[in-house]
Design a protein around this motif. Sequence first.
Motif, mmCIF file in Angstrom:
data_model
loop_
_atom_site.group_PDB
_atom_site.id
_atom_site.type_symbol
_atom_site.label_atom_id
_atom_site.label_comp_id
_atom_site.label_asym_id
_atom_site.label_seq_id
_atom_site.Cartn_x
_atom_site.Cartn_y
_atom_site.Cartn_z
ATOM 1 N N ARG A 195 0.832 -1.211 0.000
ATOM 2 C CA ARG A 195 0.000 0.000 0.000
ATOM 3 C C ARG A 195 0.862 1.255 0.000
ATOM 4 N NH1 ARG A 195 -3.822 -2.567 4.250
ATOM 5 N NH2 ARG A 195 -5.450 -3.500 2.957
ATOM 6 N N LEU A 196 1.966 1.212 0.722
ATOM 7 C CA LEU A 196 2.885 2.351 0.705
ATOM 8 C C LEU A 196 3.446 2.554 -0.699
ATOM 9 C CD1 LEU A 196 4.627 4.560 2.014
ATOM 10 C CD2 LEU A 196 6.315 2.774 2.579
ATOM 11 N N ALA A 197 3.871 1.468 -1.325
ATOM 12 C CA ALA A 197 4.421 1.563 -2.687
ATOM 13 C C ALA A 197 3.380 2.116 -3.656
ATOM 14 C CB ALA A 197 4.907 0.189 -3.152
ATOM 15 N N GLU A 198 2.119 1.738 -3.452
ATOM 16 C CA GLU A 198 1.048 2.223 -4.318
ATOM 17 C C GLU A 198 0.875 3.735 -4.171
ATOM 18 O OE1 GLU A 198 -3.131 1.231 -3.351
ATOM 19 O OE2 GLU A 198 -3.188 0.342 -5.352
ATOM 20 N N LEU A 199 0.837 4.227 -2.940
ATOM 21 C CA LEU A 199 0.699 5.669 -2.714
ATOM 22 C C LEU A 199 1.887 6.432 -3.298
ATOM 23 C CD1 LEU A 199 -0.682 5.797 0.955
ATOM 24 C CD2 LEU A 199 -1.922 6.306 -1.154
ATOM 25 N N GLN A 200 3.069 5.858 -3.213
ATOM 26 C CA GLN A 200 4.254 6.509 -3.788
ATOM 27 C C GLN A 200 4.213 6.478 -5.313
ATOM 28 O OE1 GLN A 200 7.120 4.152 -1.560
ATOM 29 N NE2 GLN A 200 7.607 5.899 -0.221
ATOM 30 N N ARG A 201 3.702 5.377 -5.864
ATOM 31 C CA ARG A 201 3.572 5.300 -7.329
ATOM 32 C C ARG A 201 2.580 6.355 -7.841
ATOM 33 N NH1 ARG A 201 1.879 0.570 -7.553
ATOM 34 N NH2 ARG A 201 -0.275 0.806 -8.245
ATOM 35 N N TYR A 202 1.549 6.603 -7.068
ATOM 36 C CA TYR A 202 0.581 7.634 -7.429
ATOM 37 C C TYR A 202 1.132 9.041 -7.213
ATOM 38 C CZ TYR A 202 -2.922 3.860 -7.202
ATOM 39 O OH TYR A 202 -3.636 2.712 -7.387
ATOM 40 N N GLY A 203 2.266 9.147 -6.506
ATOM 41 C CA GLY A 203 2.860 10.449 -6.234
ATOM 42 C C GLY A 203 2.358 11.103 -4.968
ATOM 43 N N LEU A 204 1.489 10.431 -4.198
ATOM 44 C CA LEU A 204 0.840 11.063 -3.049
ATOM 45 C C LEU A 204 1.732 11.139 -1.818
ATOM 46 C CD1 LEU A 204 -2.698 9.447 -3.408
ATOM 47 C CD2 LEU A 204 -2.020 11.774 -4.020
ATOM 48 N N LEU A 205 2.707 10.238 -1.722
ATOM 49 C CA LEU A 205 3.643 10.252 -0.592
ATOM 50 C C LEU A 205 5.071 10.314 -1.106
ATOM 51 C CD1 LEU A 205 2.434 7.725 2.161
ATOM 52 C CD2 LEU A 205 2.798 10.187 2.404
ATOM 53 N N ALA A 206 5.914 10.999 -0.369
ATOM 54 C CA ALA A 206 7.316 11.161 -0.766
ATOM 55 C C ALA A 206 8.004 9.804 -0.915
ATOM 56 C CB ALA A 206 8.048 12.012 0.258
ATOM 57 N N ALA A 207 8.885 9.697 -1.894
ATOM 58 C CA ALA A 207 9.532 8.425 -2.218
ATOM 59 C C ALA A 207 10.507 7.973 -1.143
ATOM 60 C CB ALA A 207 10.256 8.552 -3.556
ATOM 61 N N GLU A 208 10.994 8.889 -0.295
ATOM 62 C CA GLU A 208 12.027 8.515 0.685
ATOM 63 C C GLU A 208 11.460 7.811 1.918
ATOM 64 O OE1 GLU A 208 11.740 13.152 0.822
ATOM 65 O OE2 GLU A 208 11.487 11.515 -0.623
ATOM 66 N N ILE A 209 10.169 7.639 2.013
ATOM 67 C CA ILE A 209 9.563 6.891 3.122
ATOM 68 C C ILE A 209 9.640 5.393 2.818
ATOM 69 C CG2 ILE A 209 7.416 6.476 4.407
ATOM 70 C CD1 ILE A 209 6.611 9.355 3.698
ATOM 71 N N SER A 210 9.972 4.588 3.825
ATOM 72 C CA SER A 210 10.022 3.134 3.641
ATOM 73 C C SER A 210 9.260 2.438 4.775
ATOM 74 C CB SER A 210 11.468 2.634 3.595
ATOM 75 O OG SER A 210 12.129 2.917 4.816
ATOM 76 N N TRP A 211 8.946 1.173 4.555
ATOM 77 C CA TRP A 211 8.178 0.375 5.541
ATOM 78 C C TRP A 211 9.065 -0.753 6.069
ATOM 79 C CZ3 TRP A 211 6.791 -4.665 6.256
ATOM 80 C CH2 TRP A 211 5.698 -4.933 7.121
ATOM 81 N N HIS A 212 8.979 -1.000 7.365
ATOM 82 C CA HIS A 212 9.719 -2.135 7.931
ATOM 83 C C HIS A 212 9.007 -2.601 9.196
ATOM 84 C CE1 HIS A 212 13.051 -4.801 8.808
ATOM 85 N NE2 HIS A 212 13.143 -4.296 10.046
#
Length: 713
Positions: free
Chosen positions: A369-386
């Motif tokens: 879901r994070l990758a999807e929001l980043q692909r849409y441009g809605l969240l900054a690319a430098e955020i990651s999930w762990h």
Amino acid sequence: MPQLCSIDDAVEKVLREIDGPIHLGLPLGLGKPNSWVNALYQRCKQLPERELNIYTALCLGRPHAEPGLQQRFLQPFVERVFADYPELDFLGDLRRGELPANIRVEQFFMQPGSMLGNNDAQQNYVSSNYSHAARDINARGLNVLAQLVATDPLRPEHFSLSCNPDITLDLLPMLDKRRANGEKILYLAQVHSELPFMSGAAEITCERFDIQLQDPETSALFSTPNMPISLQDHCIGLHASTLVRDGGTLQIGIGSMGDALTAALLARDSNNSQYKALLDALSCTTDWQASIETIGGTETFAEGLYGCSEMFVNGLLVLADAGIIRRAVYPDLRVQQLASAGALDEQGRPLSIQALLDAGLASTLDAPRLAELQRYGLLAAEISWHEGQLNLPGSLQVPADLTNPQTQQALDTYLRPASNPAVLHGGFFLGPRSFYNRLNELSFEQRQRYAMTGICFINELYGQEQLKRLQRRDARFINTAFTMTLMGAAVSDQLENGRVLSGVGGQYNFVAQAHALADARSILLLRSWRESDGEVRSNIVWEYGHVTIPRHLRDIVVTEYGIADLRGKTDSQVIEALLNISDSRFQAELIKQAQENGKLDKAFQLDTRYSNNLPERLEALQAQYSAIFDEFALGCDFTPEERDLLRALTWLKGNFKLKQIVRLGKATLEAPKPAAFMPQLQRMSLAEPHGLREKLYQRLLLAGLQATSSTAH
């Protein structure tokens, strides 16, 4: 990469590699590589054994006039505006009836009125909805596709289909499938140095083409100069503008009625008090108030509009420059759902994490879901999930639970505008020279907001239907007709004797779409009367021998006298509504015909509010609201002298008939001295007339100039 060829080498390559008949597909309108097409055509004329079939639409040729005053006016203008635009050789031969036996030209849309008397063109016209054209052309065995393209130095591996992705994008999958099955099909591109590079779906890799002409085309692009907007058209545009809902969707067509609508929308937004005062003077806000409140509005555009139009006309760009066309839509369904729910601001940036949650975003972010929001441009690319945590810049970690106040506060600073917003989708464009110049002036990023794409995306709902329904809210599909029956059928493409004026194009597509979308409306613009063969005639008639839009799809009709909402009405109610907006010179006869055929009660009486539907009533308003009735509201290619001459020649055309010959003769006798209009006479080479004919021309022109000098704005 495509093979670079000269024009002649490309012709020989096609003749060599295509075995048997050549089936050549060319874009409609602007996108034809005319110079190469001419070379192929001339070569095939020399090879009577080679069959050449050309499939296209809207073949553009310079306007022509018969010898006389019209030609004296037109020729210098044509030379200046169209410059070195290369005419299509086959179009000239088609007009003269000189196409060779081995060459055939089929069109599904013709330059309006240009082929009415041409039997060859009439017999080889193909009546297809615009959205079916690719299917029908492919079925004819298309084996050569040739198109003008644009380039950008920053995108060296890509061409832009620019003005014509419309049918090409729909055709390519069909042609690729045939090529994969072993058929020989060639794709040819020629770069035009002045074509704007449009990105998005219109941008394709160069390697998709087999042949590229090595020399770019540098001749003038064909342009359609802005023509004067008549008082009749201005009033039509004003009425129609009240039916456009703020925050909605707009489609308009080419021509002076579309320009009049654009001018009225501009006035509504920038000169609202005078706009409303004029509507009151027209009785628009009293007679049609219920329709306006239910369907449209008269306030300024707080939300803006989204443009969805098969033709990207100059008026839509003018509206965008004015900030009226600005409601963005998005190519991803999930982003569009968020936008439609009000979670994004005007720039496409989420208002907050909470706004996304309120719009239906899942409360827990996992990696996909994070990758999807980043692909849409809605969240900054430098955020990651762990492991259930979100890693932010600066070694900050927050829970992946979006309902957590700490997470919301942290992520709100990393929200970004959604990718690939568009304020307009268009299938093809054509317009005045200023339109092309303006597109080229825009930055690449600005041009990306005008998404040129395949015609099936615009003209149909099926295929990405859920996305389209969200994007096209409160759609107003506004087109024109030249005749309307009193029962609500529209005539837009051909005469009742079968001769085609233009073509169906996409009109039926948009009418059907208006009925398929819950909050959409189809609006047909109609001049209530016309002058033909020296007679004034009604464009609203009891019956007509052909229809483009059947009466069961009737919706809204607008004339210079008002608005007729026909949807869901009985036949007698439809007749009454159309009588209310018809010209009063014809109302009595129309009522009689309806009553004689049992469709209107014998006791029917027309409401007296609509018994003064006469041009004189509208003319009385023209001087009072001259700023809104600007005859060249969208710009002008004519010089001031040419504007004067255009009015004078229009006046002469309307008065040069037997019933008014006395009036015309009197006007010529009373014409002013040449010194009063010397610049105009010099423009027509009539300052010093030679011979009786030129002296008569001068007197006629002076009479026309005098008669129309008070109408100049």
